[in-house]
Design a protein around this motif. Structure first.
Motif, short mmCIF file in Angstrom:
data_model
loop_
_atom_site.label_atom_id
_atom_site.label_comp_id
_atom_site.label_asym_id
_atom_site.label_seq_id
_atom_site.Cartn_x
_atom_site.Cartn_y
_atom_site.Cartn_z
N PRO A 96 48.22 64.95 82.61
CA PRO A 96 49.67 64.92 82.37
C PRO A 96 50.06 65.93 81.29
O PRO A 96 49.31 66.17 80.34
CB PRO A 96 49.91 63.48 81.88
N SER A 97 51.22 66.56 81.45
CA SER A 97 51.65 67.60 80.51
C SER A 97 51.83 67.07 79.09
O SER A 97 51.63 67.79 78.12
CB SER A 97 52.96 68.23 80.99
N SER A 98 52.20 65.78 78.98
CA SER A 98 52.42 65.18 77.66
C SER A 98 51.12 64.75 76.99
O SER A 98 51.09 64.44 75.81
CB SER A 98 53.33 63.96 77.79
N THR A 147 44.27 63.26 85.90
CA THR A 147 45.65 63.58 86.27
C THR A 147 46.25 64.72 85.44
O THR A 147 47.22 65.35 85.86
CB THR A 147 46.56 62.35 86.10
N LEU A 206 49.44 58.98 79.66
CA LEU A 206 49.68 58.44 80.99
C LEU A 206 51.10 57.90 81.11
O LEU A 206 51.68 57.43 80.12
CB LEU A 206 48.69 57.31 81.31
N ASN A 207 51.65 57.93 82.33
CA ASN A 207 52.94 57.30 82.54
C ASN A 207 52.75 55.78 82.62
O ASN A 207 51.62 55.29 82.58
CB ASN A 207 53.62 57.85 83.80
#
Length: 292
Positions: A197-199, A195, A202-203
């Motif tokens: 993610p930019s951070s 995925t 994971l969300n």
């Protein structure tokens, strides 16, 4: 702009684990109750199967019946999860390289160590009390609640009564944590890679998915140990089984090898949700605690 996070300290790991464990235990306890009852279905006259057990319990005791022994598990689950994450994060701090990365082998060892510690500190006494309370709820009632049950067990069996089945519990929890942490780490890393993610994290939804997947793998890998542990902690087990190996042989010989996977369906339901819940809650709490 993304928040910068430091590594959690021991108190934060412990607190986040305690809260996550309590939330997970309260949310998934009915599945644990049904699983434990299903592991006793070899007893003559007991309801067999998930639906019959639920139906019989609701008819005889109402919705409260599905929460028989819940106090012991929720308290024990909070202490267990706190101990598990504290121990795992502590061992991980020693094993990780300079970039904080862990090899698969070290992840397994850290999980194994966390499982052994939690089995001794929290799981064995809480699981023994919970098992006896659930068994008691399906027969002549001797205990009214967790405190009454604990006092009664200690009075009739001594303090060692709440540490019944210590060795199978250590084996089960060691395997549980080793499999759960290593599979969660693998699934988490795979989802992060996929995925992007930019951070870099994971969300909540994908964290739940990774935790649920880890729960699925853990159930099928460790179910025989869970069945042996439950039988060894049951009332009267000391007169039926010499030790864990004797318990294993009698189950296989008298009931068939598939009985070792008895109660898989409700445990699968519980551990998939519990894995998702506990990792999602823990990761979110740690994220809040460690944000600068």
């Amino acid at each position: 702009m993304n928040a910068t996070h430091r590594k959690p300290n021991q108190y934060e790991s412990l607190l986040a684990g305690i809260i996550a464990g309590g939330v997970e235990g309260a949310a998934t306890y009915p599945a644990e109750f049904v699983k434990t009852r299903a592991q006793f279905t070899a007893t003559k006259g007991s309801a067999v199967g998930v639906i019959p057990i639920i139906r019989e319990t609701l008819q005889q005791r109402g919705i409260r019946g599905l929460y028989s022994g819940a106090g012991a598990l929720i308290v024990g689950n909070s202490l267990k999860a706190g101990t598990r994450f504290l121990t795992y994060d502590s061992i991980k701090g020693v094993f990780a390289d300079s970039n904080g990365k862990m090899t698969p082998g070290r992840t397994v060892l850290a999980g194994l160590g966390a499982g052994v510690v939690e089995a001794i500190v929290a799981v064995t006494p809480s699981e023994t009390i919970k098992t006896k309370l659930i068994q008691d709820a399906s027969s002549t009632r001797l205990y009214h609640n967790m405190i009454d049950g604990t006092i009664g067990i200690c009075r009739t069996e001594g303090f060692k009564g709440i540490y019944r089945g210590l060795w199978p519990t250590i084996m089960k929890q060691g395997a549980n944590s080793a499999v759960r942490f290593s599979s969660y780490s693998f699934l988490n890393n795979a989802l992060v890679t996929y995925t992007k993610p930019s951070s870099g994290k994971l969300n909540t939804t994908l964290t739940f998915v990774a935790g649920a997947g880890a729960g699925l793998i853990t159930v099928y890998a460790t179910m025989p140990l869970d069945n042996i542990k439950t039988r060894m902690q049951a009332t009267g087990a000391e007169s039926r089984y010499k030790n864990s190996a004797d318990c294993l042989m009698k189950i296989v010989r008298q009931e068939g090898v598939l009985r070792l996977w008895g109660g898989t369906t409700p445990r699968l339901a519980r551990l998939m949700f519990s894995g998702g819940i506990v990792f999602a809650v823990y990761e979110r709490l740690i994220g809040v605690m460690t944000a600068f």
